[in-house]
Design a protein around this motif. Structure first.
Motif, mmCIF file in Angstrom:
data_model
loop_
_atom_site.group_PDB
_atom_site.id
_atom_site.type_symbol
_atom_site.label_atom_id
_atom_site.label_comp_id
_atom_site.label_asym_id
_atom_site.label_seq_id
_atom_site.Cartn_x
_atom_site.Cartn_y
_atom_site.Cartn_z
ATOM 1 N N THR A 313 0.831 -1.203 0.000
ATOM 2 C CA THR A 313 0.000 0.000 0.000
ATOM 3 C C THR A 313 0.862 1.247 0.000
ATOM 4 O O THR A 313 0.571 2.239 -0.687
ATOM 5 C CB THR A 313 -0.932 0.015 1.223
ATOM 6 O OG1 THR A 313 -1.727 -1.172 1.224
ATOM 7 C CG2 THR A 313 -1.846 1.225 1.193
ATOM 8 N N ILE A 316 2.044 2.095 -3.474
ATOM 9 C CA ILE A 316 0.983 2.711 -4.285
ATOM 10 C C ILE A 316 0.842 4.189 -3.918
ATOM 11 O O ILE A 316 0.703 5.053 -4.791
ATOM 12 C CB ILE A 316 -0.360 1.978 -4.070
ATOM 13 C CG1 ILE A 316 -0.261 0.522 -4.550
ATOM 14 C CG2 ILE A 316 -1.484 2.695 -4.817
ATOM 15 C CD1 ILE A 316 -1.473 -0.319 -4.192
ATOM 16 N N ASP A 349 -5.213 4.351 -8.792
ATOM 17 C CA ASP A 349 -4.320 3.938 -7.703
ATOM 18 C C ASP A 349 -5.016 4.013 -6.340
ATOM 19 O O ASP A 349 -4.734 3.218 -5.440
ATOM 20 C CB ASP A 349 -3.064 4.813 -7.693
ATOM 21 C CG ASP A 349 -2.074 4.422 -8.777
ATOM 22 O OD1 ASP A 349 -2.115 3.264 -9.226
ATOM 23 O OD2 ASP A 349 -1.257 5.277 -9.176
ATOM 24 N N ASP A 351 -8.177 3.408 -5.943
ATOM 25 C CA ASP A 351 -9.006 2.197 -5.934
ATOM 26 C C ASP A 351 -8.170 0.983 -5.530
ATOM 27 O O ASP A 351 -8.629 0.106 -4.775
ATOM 28 C CB ASP A 351 -9.648 1.961 -7.308
ATOM 29 C CG ASP A 351 -10.815 2.907 -7.576
ATOM 30 O OD1 ASP A 351 -11.450 3.343 -6.593
ATOM 31 O OD2 ASP A 351 -11.083 3.197 -8.758
ATOM 32 N N LYS A 352 -6.925 0.940 -6.018
ATOM 33 C CA LYS A 352 -6.015 -0.147 -5.629
ATOM 34 C C LYS A 352 -5.719 -0.092 -4.125
ATOM 35 O O LYS A 352 -5.645 -1.126 -3.453
ATOM 36 C CB LYS A 352 -4.704 -0.052 -6.408
ATOM 37 C CG LYS A 352 -4.800 -0.394 -7.875
ATOM 38 C CD LYS A 352 -3.417 -0.281 -8.533
ATOM 39 C CE LYS A 352 -3.479 -0.536 -10.029
ATOM 40 N NZ LYS A 352 -2.143 -0.356 -10.663
ATOM 41 N N SER A 355 -8.583 -1.463 -2.237
ATOM 42 C CA SER A 355 -8.608 -2.919 -2.386
ATOM 43 C C SER A 355 -7.555 -3.591 -1.507
ATOM 44 O O SER A 355 -7.834 -4.606 -0.847
ATOM 45 C CB SER A 355 -8.372 -3.285 -3.853
ATOM 46 O OG SER A 355 -8.330 -4.693 -4.023
ATOM 47 N N LYS A 356 -6.329 -3.038 -1.479
ATOM 48 C CA LYS A 356 -5.244 -3.602 -0.667
ATOM 49 C C LYS A 356 -5.584 -3.557 0.821
ATOM 50 O O LYS A 356 -5.373 -4.533 1.553
ATOM 51 C CB LYS A 356 -3.944 -2.843 -0.920
ATOM 52 C CG LYS A 356 -3.312 -3.074 -2.284
ATOM 53 C CD LYS A 356 -2.705 -4.455 -2.373
ATOM 54 C CE LYS A 356 -1.983 -4.637 -3.713
ATOM 55 N NZ LYS A 356 -1.441 -6.022 -3.858
#
Length: 574
Positions: A313, A316, A349, A351-352, A355-356
């Motif tokens: 995370t 990112i 990013d 959104d990633k 998710s993470k």
């Protein structure tokens, strides 16, 4: 315990320096010296008595204790820690954060002494009617001063806004009206084509909006309403923190000292207030610099909340941070398109990130929800950071810039001259910078000061002045004669009281912890040097018995030093 140690503890104020002038005069008895002898530096260097060394050591110790007292009294607030963390995280957010978290948390622990000290003293004050009046009076005084400090910052913004609206009314609109008497050409600004009369009307409309938005969001009445709402949000904070620290034994738990408890317990209230202020500010001014600073602040807060073990995370978030800088510096004809592309990358990013965090086992469910909420908030700000999010000030400047362009020239002459536009541009930048400064102060140091006053900090701030005053007075009272009392006052009491006084003044003026500590420490040492200088003059007066003799000696001393300095420069020049 050893009886000698008990005796020394019972007489702790004996640590204040005492000046045995009779002893010194007996040991150095001789005829009155010539004026130059009063400043015989070689003798001073060689024949330093152990008694003088002791005096200087004790005086220095008192000042050092004062400095340590300040650190323990106020600690390193979380806002100062956040700024330090931000600075360390500027280039490589994750690795800097990973290596400094423990140190920063340890520094933050000192701030909890503020909460403990304030709550205990507030409890003491509430048990006595006289102390209760003292505490309430201290709070009223402190609140009045910090409110006045904040008001002055907003008043500067209001003055600049009045300057802008007045200038638009007074001569820019007159210039356009003169042109409209002859013709009404079509002018294209940022791809939009309108008649000059329509641009004139838009300029007047946005000018009125600018004034109205300031009154709605930042006038005295608007700030009073926000202040009442803040007080409502902070209501009960004292009882909550007191229960956690004392009834639930939080003061004995190591986890308590990883963050500043006052900031933690009031964070939701602070974020609510911040959203109100940012919304009001956005109507007034919302240029790319402000958008960038808002996003950067939110991103750094999210980054600081990510655990060091969550490297995926953090990586990112590093990428989002780099894209945020690119987002700020987009320019040229394709500026809007380029900014939209980068915004889409940051959104993806984020959104990633969500998710993470959702799939991670490093966080509790509560922590996950908090992190996701922060990421969603940033994503919404990124998506809304477009041309339509301009404030009234930016709309004014867009029109003025268009009328100042070569494309809008009439008969080889610009509708808005370069000199006129530059005047507006400078005022616009001042409005933005001063408004950011005022709003950041309101939701930052000012808010925290109000939260601390809920715990009773105003009374302890005032007491921190009264205590050294009392201690200094006691020390002077212990002196054997008037000469000793004068020396003790000049060399110790005045510097100590001055240092604490400037510290509390800085606190009331909402200086950050680090700046205030430096400010008060430097003032203490400066006053110590000045007090020692005055004491030297007094000792010389006691020896000579003549003010004129001391004045002449001081003149000779200064002139001698000046001559040596000038001769040295002359030699170097040769």
């Amino acid at each position: 315990m050893n009886s000698d140690k008990v005796q020394s503890l019972n007489n702790i104020f004996d640590a204040f320096p005492k000046y045995d002038l009779e002893l010194n005069n007996a040991n150095n008895s001789k005829t009155l010296p010539f004026i130059p002898d009063l400043y015989d530096n070689s003798k001073d260097t060689v024949n330093i008595s152990s008694n003088n060394i002791k005096k200087k050591t004790i005086a220095s110790s008192i000042l050092t204790t004062g400095i340590l007292g300040i650190m323990l009294a106020k600690g390193f607030h979380g806002s100062s820690i956040q700024k330090l963390s931000n600075a360390l995280s500027k280039e490589t957010i994750y690795y800097a954060k990973k290596g400094t978290d423990r140190t920063l948390n340890a520094l933050q622990a000192t701030s909890n002494f503020t909460a403990i000290k304030d709550l205990l003293f507030d409890k003491l004050c509430s048990s006595n009617s006289i102390l209760t009046k003292f505490a309430q009076g201290a709070r009223n005084l402190s609140k009045k001063v910090v409110d006045n400090t904040l008001s002055k910052k907003y008043d500067k913004v209001g003055l600049k806004i009045n300057n802008i609206t007045s200038l638009i009314q007074e001569y820019n609109i007159k210039n356009i009206d003169e042109i409209l008497k002859r013709e009404n050409p079509s002018i294209t600004i940022k791809g939009v084509t309108k008649k000059l009369s329509d641009w004139r009307d838009d300029l007047l409309k946005h000018s009125t909006e600018l004034h109205d938005f300031y009154n709605e969001g930042f006038s005295l009445g608007a700030r009073k309403a926000r202040s009442d709402h803040r007080d409502s949000l902070l209501s009960g904070t004292r009882d909550i923190i007191y229960d956690k620290l004392f009834k639930q034994g939080g003061w004995k738990k190591a986890d308590t000292y990883k963050t500043y408890i006052t900031e933690v317990e009031t964070r939701d209230a602070q974020n609510t207030l911040k959203d109100m202020v940012v919304k009001a500010r956005k109507n007034l001014t919302n240029n790319i610099d402000i958008i960038h600073e808002n996003l950067k602040s939110e991103l750094l807060e999210l980054t600081h909340s990510i655990k060091p073990k969550d490297e995926a995370t953090s990586t990112i978030l590093e990428q989002i941070s780099r894209n945020l800088e690119k987002f700020k510096f987009c320019s040229g004809k394709n500026e809007a398109e380029a900014r939209k592309i980068i915004a889409n990358k940051m959104t993806a990013d984020l959104d990633k990130t969500i998710s993470k965090v959702s799939g991670s086992n490093l966080y509790s469910e509560v922590e996950k929800q908090e992190l996701i909420a922060k990421a969603e908030k940033i994503k919404l700000q990124v998506q809304n950071a477009d041309e339509n999010s301009k404030g009234a000030l930016e709309n004014i400047m867009t029109i003025l810039k268009g009328l100042n362009s070569k494309e809008a020239e009439l008969d080889g002459k610009k509708i808005i001259s370069d000199a006129q536009f530059n005047q507006f541009d400078n005022l616009s930048k001042q409005v933005s910078s001063k408004l950011i400064e005022a709003t950041d102060k309101e939701v930052g140091e000012y808010f925290l000061k109000q939260a601390e006053m809920e715990l009773g900090s105003a009374a302890t701030d005032v007491f921190s002045i009264l205590f050294p005053v009392g201690a200094g007075a006691y020390a002077v009272g212990k002196c054997n004669n008037n000469d000793e009392r004068i020396s003790a006052t000049l060399k110790t009491c005045i510097p100590l009281i001055g240092m604490f006084g400037t510290f509390v003044y800085g606190t009331t003026k909402m200086l950050s912890g680090a700046k205030n500590l430096i400010f008060s420490t430097v003032s203490g040492f400066v006053l110590n040097k000045f007090g020692s200088y005055l004491d030297d003059l007094y000792q010389n007066y006691k020896k000579s018995g003549s003010v004129m003799t001391v004045a002449k000696g001081e003149y000779n001393h200064v002139w001698s030093d000046l001559s040596v300095g000038l001769n040295g420069k002359t030699k170097n020049a040769k």
